[in-house]
Design a protein around this motif. Structure first.
Motif, mmCIF file in Angstrom:
data_model
loop_
_atom_site.group_PDB
_atom_site.id
_atom_site.type_symbol
_atom_site.label_atom_id
_atom_site.label_comp_id
_atom_site.label_asym_id
_atom_site.label_seq_id
_atom_site.Cartn_x
_atom_site.Cartn_y
_atom_site.Cartn_z
ATOM 1 N N ILE A 149 -0.984 55.804 -61.058
ATOM 2 C CA ILE A 149 -0.762 54.775 -59.956
ATOM 3 C C ILE A 149 -0.844 53.445 -60.686
ATOM 4 N N ARG A 150 0.171 52.596 -60.149
ATOM 5 C CA ARG A 150 -0.095 51.210 -60.854
ATOM 6 C C ARG A 150 0.451 50.281 -59.590
ATOM 7 N N TYR A 151 -0.002 48.954 -59.854
ATOM 8 C CA TYR A 151 0.099 48.021 -58.709
ATOM 9 C C TYR A 151 0.539 46.524 -59.546
ATOM 10 N N ASP A 152 1.360 45.852 -58.692
ATOM 11 C CA ASP A 152 1.981 44.666 -59.324
ATOM 12 C C ASP A 152 1.672 43.614 -58.110
ATOM 13 N N GLU A 153 0.531 43.084 -58.248
ATOM 14 C CA GLU A 153 -0.020 41.955 -57.209
ATOM 15 C C GLU A 153 0.967 41.088 -56.738
ATOM 16 N N GLU A 154 1.648 40.499 -57.999
ATOM 17 C CA GLU A 154 2.687 39.392 -57.612
ATOM 18 C C GLU A 154 3.802 39.799 -56.719
ATOM 19 N N GLN A 155 4.255 41.254 -56.768
ATOM 20 C CA GLN A 155 5.224 41.450 -55.680
ATOM 21 C C GLN A 155 4.548 42.481 -54.657
ATOM 22 N N LEU A 156 3.236 42.801 -54.643
ATOM 23 C CA LEU A 156 2.694 43.418 -53.619
ATOM 24 C C LEU A 156 3.429 44.985 -53.699
ATOM 25 N N LEU A 157 3.534 45.429 -54.887
ATOM 26 C CA LEU A 157 4.389 46.771 -55.192
ATOM 27 C C LEU A 157 3.497 47.695 -55.732
ATOM 28 N N LEU A 158 3.173 48.747 -55.102
ATOM 29 C CA LEU A 158 2.601 49.946 -55.513
ATOM 30 C C LEU A 158 3.501 50.987 -55.822
ATOM 31 N N GLU A 159 3.146 51.572 -57.117
ATOM 32 C CA GLU A 159 4.025 52.798 -57.701
ATOM 33 C C GLU A 159 3.001 54.164 -57.949
ATOM 34 N N VAL A 160 3.622 55.002 -57.324
ATOM 35 C CA VAL A 160 2.778 56.289 -57.557
ATOM 36 C C VAL A 160 3.643 57.284 -58.165
ATOM 37 N N PRO A 165 -3.321 43.394 -51.899
ATOM 38 C CA PRO A 165 -3.998 43.812 -52.610
ATOM 39 C C PRO A 165 -5.375 44.391 -52.635
ATOM 40 N N GLN A 166 -6.067 44.215 -51.404
ATOM 41 C CA GLN A 166 -7.282 45.021 -50.749
ATOM 42 C C GLN A 166 -6.971 46.398 -50.623
ATOM 43 N N ILE A 167 -5.799 46.752 -50.327
ATOM 44 C CA ILE A 167 -5.406 48.018 -49.987
ATOM 45 C C ILE A 167 -5.241 48.788 -51.302
ATOM 46 N N ALA A 168 -4.754 48.190 -52.398
ATOM 47 C CA ALA A 168 -4.312 48.658 -53.869
ATOM 48 C C ALA A 168 -5.905 49.029 -54.238
ATOM 49 N N GLN A 169 -6.770 47.848 -53.915
ATOM 50 C CA GLN A 169 -8.094 48.000 -54.565
ATOM 51 C C GLN A 169 -8.910 49.419 -54.006
ATOM 52 N N ALA A 170 -8.739 49.225 -52.773
ATOM 53 C CA ALA A 170 -9.380 50.569 -52.090
ATOM 54 C C ALA A 170 -8.708 51.787 -52.564
ATOM 55 N N PHE A 171 -7.507 51.938 -52.844
ATOM 56 C CA PHE A 171 -6.998 53.180 -53.474
ATOM 57 C C PHE A 171 -7.392 53.403 -54.824
ATOM 58 N N ASP A 172 -7.570 52.386 -55.548
ATOM 59 C CA ASP A 172 -8.066 52.480 -56.961
ATOM 60 C C ASP A 172 -9.425 53.152 -56.803
ATOM 61 N N GLN A 173 -10.183 52.819 -56.108
ATOM 62 C CA GLN A 173 -11.650 53.090 -55.830
ATOM 63 C C GLN A 173 -11.991 54.287 -54.970
ATOM 64 N N ALA A 174 -10.857 54.763 -54.310
ATOM 65 C CA ALA A 174 -11.011 56.126 -53.449
ATOM 66 C C ALA A 174 -11.172 57.286 -54.347
ATOM 67 N N GLY A 175 -12.224 58.156 -53.901
ATOM 68 C CA GLY A 175 -12.791 59.292 -54.389
ATOM 69 C C GLY A 175 -11.410 60.326 -54.452
ATOM 70 N N SER A 176 -10.534 60.400 -53.497
ATOM 71 C CA SER A 176 -9.506 61.334 -53.375
ATOM 72 C C SER A 176 -8.322 60.607 -53.233
ATOM 73 N N LYS A 177 -7.550 60.593 -54.386
ATOM 74 C CA LYS A 177 -6.361 59.755 -54.368
ATOM 75 C C LYS A 177 -5.370 60.271 -53.094
ATOM 76 N N GLY A 178 -5.047 61.633 -53.365
ATOM 77 C CA GLY A 178 -3.901 62.297 -52.477
ATOM 78 C C GLY A 178 -4.594 61.924 -50.648
ATOM 79 N N THR A 179 -5.902 61.829 -50.435
ATOM 80 C CA THR A 179 -6.178 61.726 -49.081
ATOM 81 C C THR A 179 -5.991 60.198 -48.694
ATOM 82 N N PHE A 180 -6.218 59.562 -49.887
ATOM 83 C CA PHE A 180 -6.153 57.930 -49.446
ATOM 84 C C PHE A 180 -4.691 57.846 -49.183
#
Length: 72
Positions: free
Chosen positions: A17-28, A43-58
């Protein structure tokens, strides 16, 4: 683009998973090599995703169905 890779993680379905904050673009990227872009992800959703225990569930509960996407 200024991609930021997520911290290393283990998932039964997601490879990277990666994120581009300038473009608000999330790649999975999935283990089967398919990639999806999710647009206008704050950005706060991307950060929460990064910290999520289960990436699939998030992904299923917070990303899918909430943000526009396309297969890359």
């Amino acid at each position: 683009m200024a991609w930021q890779d997520f911290a290393p993680f283990t998932s039964s379905n997601i490879a990277a998973i990666r994120y581009d904050e300038e473009q608000l673009l999330l790649e999975v990227e999935f283990l089967n090599s398919t990639r999806y872009h999710y647009y206008e992800v704050p950005p706060q959703i991307a950060q929460a995703f990064d910290q999520a225990g289960s990436k699939g569930t998030f992904l299923a509960s917070t990303i899918k169905g909430h943000y526009r996407y396309s297969r890359v």
